[in-house]
Write an enzyme that holds these catalytic residues in place. Structure first.
Site, PDB file in Angstrom:
ATOM      1  N   LEU A  15       0.815  -1.211   0.000  1.00 22.03           N
ATOM      2  CA  LEU A  15       0.000   0.000   0.000  1.00 22.03           C
ATOM      3  C   LEU A  15       0.852   1.265   0.000  1.00 22.03           C
ATOM      4  O   LEU A  15       0.349   2.348  -0.293  1.00 22.03           O
ATOM      5  CB  LEU A  15      -0.920   0.026   1.228  1.00 22.03           C
ATOM      6  N   GLY A  16       2.121   1.133   0.347  1.00 23.25           N
ATOM      7  CA  GLY A  16       2.985   2.302   0.381  1.00 23.25           C
ATOM      8  C   GLY A  16       3.318   2.772   1.779  1.00 23.25           C
ATOM      9  O   GLY A  16       3.463   3.980   2.003  1.00 23.25           O
ATOM     10  N   THR A 190     -11.487  -1.418   5.493  1.00 19.28           N
ATOM     11  CA  THR A 190     -10.779  -0.583   6.470  1.00 19.28           C
ATOM     12  C   THR A 190     -11.309  -0.835   7.874  1.00 19.28           C
ATOM     13  O   THR A 190     -10.533  -0.967   8.832  1.00 19.28           O
ATOM     14  CB  THR A 190     -10.923   0.905   6.104  1.00 19.28           C
ATOM     15  N   GLY A 354      25.303  -7.217  -9.909  1.00 25.14           N
ATOM     16  CA  GLY A 354      24.654  -8.521  -9.959  1.00 25.14           C
ATOM     17  C   GLY A 354      25.626  -9.584  -9.493  1.00 25.14           C
ATOM     18  O   GLY A 354      26.806  -9.318  -9.251  1.00 25.14           O
ATOM     19  N   CYS A 381      29.564  -1.657 -10.111  1.00 22.59           N
ATOM     20  CA  CYS A 381      29.935  -2.925  -9.484  1.00 22.59           C
ATOM     21  C   CYS A 381      30.258  -3.973 -10.564  1.00 22.59           C
ATOM     22  O   CYS A 381      31.284  -3.867 -11.227  1.00 22.59           O
ATOM     23  CB  CYS A 381      28.836  -3.382  -8.538  1.00 22.59           C
ATOM     24  N   HIS A 520      28.524   1.515  -5.190  1.00 19.44           N
ATOM     25  CA  HIS A 520      27.132   1.752  -5.570  1.00 19.44           C
ATOM     26  C   HIS A 520      26.739   3.203  -5.287  1.00 19.44           C
ATOM     27  O   HIS A 520      26.167   3.520  -4.234  1.00 19.44           O
ATOM     28  CB  HIS A 520      26.201   0.801  -4.808  1.00 19.44           C
ATOM     29  N   GLU A 522      24.385   4.932  -6.429  1.00 19.59           N
ATOM     30  CA  GLU A 522      22.936   5.144  -6.390  1.00 19.59           C
ATOM     31  C   GLU A 522      22.388   5.167  -4.974  1.00 19.59           C
ATOM     32  O   GLU A 522      21.341   5.757  -4.705  1.00 19.59           O
ATOM     33  CB  GLU A 522      22.214   4.074  -7.212  1.00 19.59           C
TER      34      GLU A 522
END
Length: 548
Positions: A15-16, A190, A354, A381, A520, A522
């Site tokens: 749902l976030g 809900t 990866g 990487c 990395h 990012e």
């Protein structure tokens, strides 16, 4: 002493909660408060480090070397607060700690139980750094009612009970489904979710209701009445074009004010939302578009490269362009003689990290295509290692150049190991030694390490400094003994570890933009502070787009 906000979810997953937590943290910062965000995950893995990217998405790495849930990436991107090892815990980590204590005799022979031993361990974890910030936001993974999440829900119930009145509140995210046949938003899911929460002793103070349609006043009143919350504490969460609109959208719906009201903080400091207004403007008003190909092996699940995609978006903001990311499966052209049909038309190519040999020949060909066609290339990487192997094969004459990683998988020696398994390195003031037989996470170089950039290099120009610190997550390194032959062919080792043993960055001088990094970048990019490498990479792509 910190005030605590516990964020839970119900009805369905995804749902976030992570985004809502991050956006709320940003809004509290905008009002002048200091924050820290934490994630409590019910799964039994000790951490996501050994989980498949297809199973869990990316692994977010902190400066202190913790492998954590990708939601911590959202937390950092929205608040700028660097996450720590103490900001992520799983059931596996909790149970491991409890069992270690039991083996040491810490419990003095008592029967070990979920209550109080497991719940106490969770509470101790939540309490770390209590005196460091104004607000501590703790997100509970999964949904209310999940059997594996019960110890965490019990722990936060106890935690709120133990603290002085008014120091803890609960925020619950639910779904308001829309039935097109009747044209109605349904509040019953809900209501049931809140009742489930109440049945374990937790009463939400704020409800955040995810909806694709505006919530009518009547439904809002109904939710407030049957869920026992104030009407102004029923906050709508609508779908957005960009996640970076979330702080402004939640502010418009009154989320931050509802939180301050729940803590009885009055008068509430006025928010300064200038940063987020600028971010939104750069997102919704781009002055052009660039196309970037991400040539990876986990492209079926975009969350596997979540931080990379977001960092490219940040680079686009810095250059006021929209970055259209297209996912290219490296395996598609593993054995292809001509990769042009797959890569032509892109303004830049990015090859991410990866593990394993699958798809690496395709990544090597992507690096070769970018080098020969003068297309901006960023290798991260494994993407850097593939660029080095490509140069070793096609420029330096090592036709069988490869990685020890691939030899290890095949059980024999097939390659000249231009990339090898690192068994010893320096971290801070001490040496770290690893064996291939160590636990998976234990064999990697994890967390923040320093690097020294060569004077006059492209990366020194991009960073604007000669000393950097970046986060790592890998167990194989480019072998320094091939440096001289590779540099004679045009591949420059422009970034090295402080002791000069480990290559951190390579670049090609006679190329518009060709950089490979072992770390990395990012993981440290933010919408209001794009990482220099991504900002300049997108700038180079923008220049390419003008030439096409």
């Amino acid at each position: 002493m910190a005030r605590y906000i516990f964020i839970t979810g119900g009805v369905v997953s995804s749902l976030g909660k992570g985004l809502a937590s991050a956006a709320l943290g940003a809004l509290l910062q905008a009002r002048g408060f200091s924050v820290r965000l934490r994630k409590l995950d019910p799964y039994l893995n000790v951490d996501p480090g050994t989980m498949s990217p297809f199973e869990h998405g990316e692994v977010f790495v902190t400066d202190d070397g913790a492998e954590t849930d990708l939601d911590l990436g959202h937390y950092e991107r929205f608040t700028g607060v660097a996450a720590r090892n103490t900001d992520s815990v799983s059931s596996g980590r909790v149970y491991s700690t409890v069992l270690e204590k039991e083996r040491r005799g810490d419990y003095l022979g008592k029967t070990i139980q979920v209550v109080p031993h497991v719940t106490n361990e969770i509470k101790d974890f939540i309490n770390v750094g209590d005196d460091e910030v104004d607000f501590m936001l703790c997100e509970i993974g999964g949904t209310v009612g999940d059997i594996e999440g019960l110890p965490f829900f019990e722990a936060i119930r106890q935690f709120a009970h133990d603290k002085p009145r008014g120091q803890c509140i609960f925020m619950h995210l639910t779904l308001l489904p829309y039935l097109s046949a009747s044209g109605e938003l349904k509040t019953k899911p809900t209501q049931h979710s809140v009742k489930e929460l109440q049945s374990i002793g937790i009463a939400p103070d704020i409800l955040v209701c995810r909806s694709e349609h505006p919530i009518p006043e009547k439904e809002r009143e109904k939710i407030a009445l049957f869920c026992n919350v104030r009407k102004d504490a029923v906050v709508a969460a609508y779908d957005l074009k960009s996640i970076y609109e979330a702080p402004l959208a939640y502010h418009e719906q009154g989320l931050d004010q509802a939180v301050l009201d729940a803590f009885d903080i009055s008068p509430a400091p006025a928010p300064n939302l200038a940063i987020w207004n600028d971010v939104k403007d750069r997102i919704i008003n781009p002055e052009g578009t660039v196309r970037v190909a991400i040539v990876g092996k986990y492209t079926q699940l975009e969350d596997a490269y979540k931080s990379i995609k977001e960092a490219l978006t940040h680079g686009g903001m810095a250059n006021r362009v929209k970055v259209d990311v297209e996912w290219v499966d490296a395996e598609v052209f593993d054995s292809a003689d001509d990769v042009s049909p797959h890569l032509e038309g892109f303004h830049a190519i990015l090859v991410p990290g990866g593990f394993g040999e699958r798809g690496t020949e395709g990544k090597i060909k992507a690096a070769q295509f970018a080098r020969e066609r003068k297309i901006p290339y960023l290798g991260i990487c494994l993407g850097m290692q593939m660029a080095v192997i490509e140069a070793a094969r096609n420029l330096a004459g090592f036709d069988d150049a490869g990685s020890e990683e691939f030899d290890h998988e095949a059980g024999g020696k097939r390659f000249t190991p231009v990339v090898y398994h690192l068994k010893e390195w320096v971290q801070g003031n001490h040496k770290v030694r690893r064996k291939e037989t160590d636990d998976k996470g234990g064999t990697m170089r994890l967390g923040a390490y320093n690097a020294t950039l060569a004077e006059g290099s492209k990366v020194a120009q991009v960073y604007g400094t000669s000393a950097i610190e970046e986060r790592h997550r890998h167990r194989y390194e480019v072998d320094i003994k091939y440096r001289e032959k590779l540099e004679k062919c045009g591949l420059t080792f422009s970034g090295m570890s402080p002791d000069g043993r480990l290559p951190e960055i390579v670049e090609i001088k006679d190329h518009p933009w060709f950089i490979g990094v072992q770390f990395h970048p990012e993981l440290k990019s933010k919408p209001f502070e794009p990482h220099p490498l991504f900002a300049d990479f997108v700038r180079a792509a923008k220049e390419t787009s003008r030439l096409v």
